[in-house]
Design an enzyme around this catalytic site. Sequence first.
Site, mmCIF file in Angstrom:
data_model
loop_
_atom_site.group_PDB
_atom_site.id
_atom_site.type_symbol
_atom_site.label_atom_id
_atom_site.label_comp_id
_atom_site.label_asym_id
_atom_site.label_seq_id
_atom_site.Cartn_x
_atom_site.Cartn_y
_atom_site.Cartn_z
ATOM 1 N N GLY A 267 0.817 -1.214 0.000
ATOM 2 C CA GLY A 267 0.000 0.000 0.000
ATOM 3 C C GLY A 267 0.847 1.259 0.000
ATOM 4 C CB CYS B 177 6.423 -1.460 12.458
ATOM 5 S SG CYS B 177 6.535 -0.186 13.707
ATOM 6 C CD GLU C 59 7.090 2.653 10.774
ATOM 7 O OE1 GLU C 59 6.793 3.684 11.398
ATOM 8 O OE2 GLU C 59 6.878 1.512 11.211
#
Lengths: 503, 503
Positions: B228, B285, B248
Amino acid sequence: MSTDAVPSTAVVSHDPRTGEPRAEIAVEAGPAEVDRAVRAAAATLDALADRTRRAALLRAAADRLEAAAEEVVATADAETALGPVRLRGELARTTYQLREFAAVVEHGAFLDLALDRADPALGRPDLRRMKLPLGVVAVFSASNFPLAFSVPGGDTASALAAGCPVVVKGHPDHPATGELCARLLREAAERVGLPADVVALVHGLDAGVELVRHPLTAAVGFTGSVRGGRALADVAAARPRPVPFHGELGSLNPVVVTERAAATRAEEIGAGLAGSFTLGTGQFCVKPGLVLVPAADSGPVEKAVVAAAAQAAPGPLLDPRMRRAFLDGVRQRADLPGVEELLAADAEPVDGAPLAVRAGVLAVGAAQLAEELLEECFGPVTVLVRYRTAEELETVLGRLTGNLTATVQLAADEDGPEAAALLRRLEPLAGRLVVNAWPTGVAVAPAMHHGGPYPATTSTSTSVGATAIERWLRPITYQNAPQALLPEELRDGNPLGLPRREN
Amino acid sequence: MSTDAVPSTAVVSHDPRTGEPRAEIAVEAGPAEVDRAVRAAAATLDALADRTRRAALLRAAADRLEAAAEEVVATADAETALGPVRLRGELARTTYQLREFAAVVEHGAFLDLALDRADPALGRPDLRRMKLPLGVVAVFSASNFPLAFSVPGGDTASALAAGCPVVVKGHPDHPATGELCARLLREAAERVGLPADVVALVHGLDAGVELVRHPLTAAVGFTGSVRGGRALADVAAARPRPVPFHGELGSLNPVVVTERAAATRAEEIGAGLAGSFTLGTGQFCVKPGLVLVPAADSGPVEKAVVAAAAQAAPGPLLDPRMRRAFLDGVRQRADLPGVEELLAADAEPVDGAPLAVRAGVLAVGAAQLAEELLEECFGPVTVLVRYRTAEELETVLGRLTGNLTATVQLAADEDGPEAAALLRRLEPLAGRLVVNAWPTGVAVAPAMHHGGPYPATTSTSTSVGATAIERWLRPITYQNAPQALLPEELRDGNPLGLPRREN
């Protein structure tokens, strides 16, 4: 990769005064040569990590350029026709930049060192941040600064200062100067014990595209046209691993003359404008190309600029293609509806320079300002736009894209709310606002910013001044690392005595 | 533009524990709504220029969020299942960030003020530089931090601190939390006398693309997937006027366990790793997703990590689609040649959460490491890679792309040249190097860097810590401007008492 199937193309130095070829200088690089150059450059990253040696390299490069000054200036003049006076000045600027970046490297503020000691109460670990070089930087030379924005120029100096090896794509308008400077820089590297491959030079349009695509290329610095720069920016963005592209593309550098300024300083403004737009035969990226003058008082300003520009010595442009684009561009603009040719730019052969041109001045009413007049026309021409009302002025400003500079010409004591509002209005349009002066002449100084909203530049950074180094760095944080494993820059007691923020 | 032809799509909040819909929260924004939001935001730029008010806004936002803490935490828990303890912590982090940026705005170092006085001897004009806000910032919320990386998160806080209005594209996993936080931020703006439109929220995938394309959008902050994020980065780069895209995207966060560490700290490493990769049901993450262990000593580490991970409480993922991707992803990886499933990640319904899963551990020899195992698998799973030799270790490291973090586990006294070489080897691979600790838990601190080489981030900047503000600013230099026309920040005598460099 093999270049067997690719015929090598000669890179020829030309005399722009006559258009005649001077000598074959090199051959264009095929994919294999570009690959070799980038890999060889990448292999020097570890050697460049030594900051002391980097500073020595930058100083040695300045020394070598100065020692070879006569040859450098003569070579550059022969293929750019910029003249020895200007080129000696440009060389001085170039060596000044190299030495300034040596000082930047030694001072160490660019490392942006920050330390947060562990705080068990807050659950915060020991964190220490510094900046690291990105890797190999591809630099694209500009035609109009064969030294200061070419092989030994600001992009190369700032990248080397950051610890990044450089592969330059040379400009075809000065291949001999490029080769000479590359040799001097490589010699400088060897003199200070660094590999020569910290700097390499390749030629050719395709080689430039290969260079931007190369997996080991980590960032790009570019100075040139909107069209070429955007095409390469798109290549950089489309890579499997996109890389930062810092491009300085094009700029109209609008000037706004207020009514009171036109009424009180017409002579001075006209002469100043003529001096600025004809400087270096109009081949500066900060040339004032669009000048908004109040219609009611435009006469004296126009008269003064025409009188002064008519006195400017004719000169050759950087190459015959640019000369053609200039003459055609002026002609097309002059033929637009409503445009008056106040001074005809035209071919004007002079002794020793059959390809010389002379400066031109166009004028048009704001209501008739065609889109074509908002495109940069490289060379000694400027467009005066007569505005009748504040609304017309605003309409023109609203049509402008980003610029390196915007200039306002005010009356001597004009510093009230209207003048302030005009400056605030210009802020979104440019990276440098000039008041009662002219944008040509970009001082190499810490407070300089040479960049501006797109298409002036493709990023928010500067290509002139000490902060240009920021383009080639990225931060890294060490968490909980024992002293012996930390870079010296971050160790307890600050053994290198660098500027650090300790929180 | 008209949305007449576009059917409005309901934005529904779901319970991730059961997959059941909770409530209709909003409708997806069409092009006209996005255009309205961006224009309304842009109209607040002048109001946001007041730094005192910006600082007040950031503090008022923190206050409003705290005053509504119970509702915020309950709403976020209902649609993310992250649990009240974690969400209270995340809220504290979020308000801390907002207040930290208020302090950053007041301190003023981010303005990077620099002054060079005129020096007629050098021919240098008066130059004064500061930084200006870029304009409207588009912020894309992350699924896994409904507060700290969503509507009131770090991107919004840093953009507002820079003076940029924000339009957030909300994450579909927590629309109710997003709407609640947007309302609180807009109320905070009104309380300090700023327009509510300094922050707006839009929903919908297409709305996000519109937002990146909008001519008045000046920069983008994104936290999410590689796929995305890259698609939107490409949209940003392809605009007529490209804009900075700070994304990010994804990170494996490799860990290297040395032979001596495995031999001496197996129990501690196994337990620590299990705690880190199962934290927040593996939805960070910076989750360590690939762990290189020496094959000869891997047994005790593997035993310890499996024992600890087996004790981790099963929990739901952020949404059923992620749960499906996690379960399928683990299954596909487990079925690859040479992969051993040391602990089976699987669906494990628990009371109140029929969609819960439990953690898994995979192991594979370095020589059999398939490409699929180098792709991030979001959720509580990690891959142990057994390396037999230094060459095998190097081969695996050579295959890695950029990461937010890289971690080394060393023996207690292991800080010699080999350990140092290992750290140097990891530097090109990550934005934060962690030693004998774990990457989860990103301290909000000045020396923190949260970013890394692509695809960890699409730029060289950080999304956590004070320097995150740099993403939303550009420099401007005033040349030769009279005192009355300069911004107060740059006037003689430093009337605002800001940090400045005067040369």
